[in-house]
Motif scaffolding. Structure first.
Motif, mmCIF file in Angstrom:
data_model
loop_
_atom_site.group_PDB
_atom_site.id
_atom_site.type_symbol
_atom_site.label_atom_id
_atom_site.label_comp_id
_atom_site.label_asym_id
_atom_site.label_seq_id
_atom_site.Cartn_x
_atom_site.Cartn_y
_atom_site.Cartn_z
ATOM 1 N N SER A 1 5.852 17.077 -6.466
ATOM 2 C CA SER A 1 5.872 18.702 -6.229
ATOM 3 C C SER A 1 6.741 19.088 -6.080
ATOM 4 C CB SER A 1 4.915 18.709 -5.365
ATOM 5 O OG SER A 1 5.292 18.277 -4.130
ATOM 6 N N ILE A 2 7.636 18.627 -6.145
ATOM 7 C CA ILE A 2 9.850 19.003 -6.401
ATOM 8 C C ILE A 2 10.351 19.490 -7.795
ATOM 9 C CG2 ILE A 2 11.226 19.844 -4.945
ATOM 10 C CD1 ILE A 2 10.521 18.921 -2.943
ATOM 11 N N PRO A 3 10.016 19.911 -8.502
ATOM 12 C CA PRO A 3 10.412 19.528 -9.838
ATOM 13 C C PRO A 3 11.548 19.045 -9.870
ATOM 14 C CG PRO A 3 9.745 22.206 -9.711
ATOM 15 C CD PRO A 3 9.942 21.513 -8.529
ATOM 16 N N GLN A 4 12.752 19.936 -8.827
ATOM 17 C CA GLN A 4 14.586 18.816 -8.863
ATOM 18 C C GLN A 4 14.162 17.447 -8.692
ATOM 19 O OE1 GLN A 4 13.049 21.509 -7.872
ATOM 20 N NE2 GLN A 4 13.720 23.379 -8.424
ATOM 21 N N VAL A 5 13.805 17.345 -7.415
ATOM 22 C CA VAL A 5 13.271 15.770 -7.261
ATOM 23 C C VAL A 5 12.732 15.407 -8.102
ATOM 24 C CG1 VAL A 5 11.980 14.048 -5.294
ATOM 25 C CG2 VAL A 5 13.497 16.965 -4.691
ATOM 26 N N ARG A 6 11.535 15.190 -9.096
ATOM 27 C CA ARG A 6 10.897 14.916 -9.735
ATOM 28 C C ARG A 6 12.026 14.472 -10.662
ATOM 29 N NH1 ARG A 6 5.565 14.184 -11.460
ATOM 30 N NH2 ARG A 6 5.281 13.801 -12.993
ATOM 31 N N LYS A 7 12.340 15.046 -11.528
ATOM 32 C CA LYS A 7 13.632 15.391 -12.856
ATOM 33 C C LYS A 7 14.595 13.792 -12.549
ATOM 34 C CE LYS A 7 16.311 17.976 -15.981
ATOM 35 N NZ LYS A 7 16.819 18.647 -16.238
ATOM 36 N N ASN B 1 0.665 -0.776 0.000
ATOM 37 C CA ASN B 1 0.202 -0.444 0.367
ATOM 38 C C ASN B 1 0.958 1.181 -0.342
ATOM 39 O OD1 ASN B 1 -3.023 -0.545 -0.215
ATOM 40 N ND2 ASN B 1 -3.064 -1.695 1.918
ATOM 41 N N PRO B 2 1.694 1.355 0.657
ATOM 42 C CA PRO B 2 2.838 2.675 0.471
ATOM 43 C C PRO B 2 3.542 3.378 -0.521
ATOM 44 C CG PRO B 2 2.874 1.199 2.469
ATOM 45 C CD PRO B 2 2.083 0.645 1.903
ATOM 46 N N ALA B 3 4.021 1.925 -1.287
ATOM 47 C CA ALA B 3 4.979 2.022 -2.801
ATOM 48 C C ALA B 3 3.359 2.045 -2.998
ATOM 49 C CB ALA B 3 5.537 0.376 -2.969
ATOM 50 N N LEU B 4 2.244 2.230 -3.536
ATOM 51 C CA LEU B 4 1.200 2.502 -4.367
ATOM 52 C C LEU B 4 0.789 3.573 -4.294
ATOM 53 C CD1 LEU B 4 -0.805 1.779 -6.521
ATOM 54 C CD2 LEU B 4 -2.509 0.886 -4.842
ATOM 55 N N VAL B 5 0.847 4.070 -2.981
ATOM 56 C CA VAL B 5 0.251 5.456 -2.389
ATOM 57 C C VAL B 5 1.474 6.687 -3.397
ATOM 58 C CG1 VAL B 5 -0.468 7.457 -0.871
ATOM 59 C CG2 VAL B 5 -1.079 5.002 -0.722
ATOM 60 N N ALA B 6 2.468 6.355 -3.174
ATOM 61 C CA ALA B 6 3.885 7.305 -3.612
ATOM 62 C C ALA B 6 4.042 6.983 -4.619
ATOM 63 C CB ALA B 6 5.195 6.088 -2.523
ATOM 64 N N SER B 7 4.358 6.096 -5.405
ATOM 65 C CA SER B 7 4.587 5.397 -6.793
ATOM 66 C C SER B 7 3.600 6.391 -7.320
ATOM 67 C CB SER B 7 4.970 4.112 -6.737
ATOM 68 O OG SER B 7 3.821 3.267 -7.295
ATOM 69 N N SER B 8 2.296 6.378 -7.643
ATOM 70 C CA SER B 8 1.158 6.898 -8.080
ATOM 71 C C SER B 8 1.199 8.617 -7.824
ATOM 72 C CB SER B 8 -0.231 5.794 -7.699
ATOM 73 O OG SER B 8 -0.347 4.533 -7.344
ATOM 74 N N LEU B 9 1.256 8.703 -6.553
ATOM 75 C CA LEU B 9 1.649 10.242 -6.494
ATOM 76 C C LEU B 9 2.602 10.549 -7.302
ATOM 77 C CD1 LEU B 9 0.086 10.478 -2.896
ATOM 78 C CD2 LEU B 9 -1.248 11.755 -5.122
ATOM 79 N N ALA B 10 3.881 10.480 -6.808
ATOM 80 C CA ALA B 10 5.141 10.927 -7.822
ATOM 81 C C ALA B 10 4.741 10.928 -9.122
ATOM 82 C CB ALA B 10 6.077 10.311 -7.618
ATOM 83 N N LYS B 11 3.931 9.936 -9.874
ATOM 84 C CA LYS B 11 3.718 9.493 -11.308
ATOM 85 C C LYS B 11 3.122 10.688 -11.512
ATOM 86 C CE LYS B 11 3.963 5.624 -12.759
ATOM 87 N NZ LYS B 11 4.180 4.254 -13.230
ATOM 88 N N TYR B 12 1.872 11.001 -11.381
ATOM 89 C CA TYR B 12 0.992 11.404 -12.146
ATOM 90 C C TYR B 12 0.284 13.133 -11.095
ATOM 91 C CZ TYR B 12 0.711 7.130 -13.987
ATOM 92 O OH TYR B 12 0.258 5.719 -14.753
ATOM 93 N N ILE B 13 1.342 12.678 -9.934
ATOM 94 C CA ILE B 13 0.839 14.822 -9.621
ATOM 95 C C ILE B 13 2.042 15.392 -9.697
ATOM 96 C CG2 ILE B 13 0.024 15.840 -7.665
ATOM 97 C CD1 ILE B 13 -2.471 14.185 -9.034
ATOM 98 N N THR B 14 1.500 16.434 -9.792
ATOM 99 C CA THR B 14 2.531 17.885 -10.244
ATOM 100 C C THR B 14 1.684 18.512 -9.074
ATOM 101 O OG1 THR B 14 1.587 18.432 -11.707
ATOM 102 C CG2 THR B 14 3.519 17.111 -12.264
ATOM 103 N N LEU B 15 2.592 20.005 -9.185
ATOM 104 C CA LEU B 15 2.470 20.884 -8.145
ATOM 105 C C LEU B 15 1.064 22.356 -8.817
ATOM 106 C CD1 LEU B 15 3.410 22.968 -5.539
ATOM 107 C CD2 LEU B 15 4.633 24.225 -7.518
ATOM 108 N N LYS B 16 1.374 21.682 -10.383
ATOM 109 C CA LYS B 16 -0.118 22.512 -11.125
ATOM 110 C C LYS B 16 -1.093 21.375 -10.834
ATOM 111 C CE LYS B 16 -0.921 24.021 -15.566
ATOM 112 N NZ LYS B 16 -0.900 23.812 -17.565
ATOM 113 N N SER B 17 -1.536 19.957 -10.748
ATOM 114 C CA SER B 17 -2.189 19.569 -10.792
ATOM 115 C C SER B 17 -3.157 20.227 -9.345
ATOM 116 C CB SER B 17 -2.258 18.223 -10.893
ATOM 117 O OG SER B 17 -1.161 17.085 -10.572
#
Length: 387
Positions: free
Chosen positions: A274-280, A52-68
């Motif tokens: 939400s952090i562009p540097q980490v997301r990149k 469950n933590p892996a699913l929540v973290a990976s889904s948010l990191a992949k599909y959620i941005t600061l704009k969204s």
């Protein structure tokens, strides 16, 4: 779109859930005994602490941005409304049916939270991939739907452990406090007071010491009281007051449950997305540490079938008989399938009319879906003793 095609699009995701649930029920049968009581407990621990933590973290990191996040601000408020209205309707149901106190927490949890969690991640992609989907291009629908579902799941996980769990804990504490003395074990009963015990404990503290007289004792107490009055009450530093406040808050709130693994996964996913540097660095085919995100996604993919199978296995106990009255079960079904969906339609339509929700059919569908999920509490709540 023809009515039959629309029915098929809506039925396929439900059928997937039913098939996985039936598989879990089959594996839990005594003749098969693959998902027995101990096996379910261990598998639930793996799902709770890892999948469950892996699913929540990976889904948010992949599909959620600061704009969204800024565009989807209404969703957390919408989920909170489902929890508050659901718990209010559940409380009314308890008063009408006069349910036993040991079921209050479970009923309120079922009515408030329902199965808000992984189900949108099953329903939304399945609807988008169907040929007759009303939400346009399958690829665009899938990406947007996963973003909405991931955010819904993350918010649901936070509210689940900060709202629903504490409701169930408070109801459980009230039940323990209202228990009769006969309900406790013999070891918890006070010992019989014999003459010897009375002389050694109770009477000893009441008699004056041999080395002092009553007059001297009264004079000593008078001098101590005057000294305390003259000195005044010592002042507590501000930092010490703040420390005491947080200690009291932590004792009453049970922060260990509040920061459950799914909640921590949601925080990590929000930060990465939400952090562009980490997301990149972590997200994307060209990311240098993409193996971390790929591994988390691989673990997260196991969460949905695992939790659904566990839910099906847990149904076996209910099929063998339950002390929950039929009227109570019917009331929960009415709240989750009739009352809350009607309230949800009113709230979402009002939000659209006021301009609080953007005119995206898929986003509006997810908001409505949050009011209409089945009346089941997540398996981690049912197995909270394992945490």
């Amino acid at each position: 779109m023809k009515l039959l095609d629309l029915f098929i699009v809506a039925f396929i995701p439900v059928l997937k859930v039913l098939l996985l649930t039936a598989l879990g029920l089959f594996l839990a049968l005594d003749r098969v005994d693959i998902l027995g009581k101990e096996a379910r407990k261990h598998l639930n621990n793996v799902a709770f602490f890892v999948f469950n933590p892996a699913l929540v973290a990976s889904s948010l990191a992949k599909y959620i941005t600061l704009k969204s996040i800024s565009l989807l601000w209404f969703m957390p408020f919408n989920v909170l409304l489902t929890f508050i209205i659901g718990s209010a309707l559940g409380w009314i149901l308890l008063k009408i049916t006069k349910a036993p106190s040991d079921l209050w927490g479970l009923v309120l949890g079922c009515c408030a939270a329902g199965n808000l969690g992984n189900l949108p991640l099953i329903i939304i992609p399945a609807v988008c991939k169907e040929r007759g989907s009303p939400f346009g291009d399958a690829h665009t629908c899938y990406n947007q739907g996963m973003a909405y579902s991931a955010l819904s799941m993350a918010i649901g996980a936070i509210y689940m452990w900060s709202y629903v769990y504490n409701i169930m804990r408070i109801c459980s504490n009230k039940r323990s406090e209202g228990a009769k003395p006969d309900d406790f074990t013999e070891s918890a009963k006070p010992a019989v007071e014999t003459a010897e015990n009375l002389s050694n404990s109770h009477l000893g503290s009441l008699l004056p010491l041999k080395s002092s007289s009553p007059r001297e004792d009264h004079l000593d107490h008078l001098e101590l009281d005057q000294a305390n009055i003259s000195e005044g009450k010592p002042k507590v530093p501000l930092l010490e007051k703040i420390k005491q406040f947080f200690q009291t808050f932590a004792m009453k709130t049970n922060l260990r449950k509040l920061f459950a693994p799914s909640t921590i996964g949601a925080v990590v996913g929000f930060l990465v997305g939400s952090i562009p540097q980490v997301r990149k660095v972590l997200i994307g085919d060209s990311a240098s540490l993409r193996v971390v995100e790929d591994s988390a996604s691989l673990l997260g993919d196991a969460a949905i079938p695992t939790v659904t199978i566990i839910m099906g296995a847990n149904l076996l106990k209910g099929l063998k008989g339950s002390k929950i009255h039929l009227t109570l079960m019917i009331g929960i079904l009415v709240i989750r399938y009739i009352a809350l969906p009607i309230v949800g339609v009113v709230i979402v339509k009002l939000a659209i009319h006021l301009g609080l929700v953007k005119s995206n059919p898929l986003y509006q569908f997810v908001l409505l879906l949050q009011f209409a999920l089945p009346p089941a509490v997540k398996s981690v709540i049912s197995h909270e003793a394992s945490y």
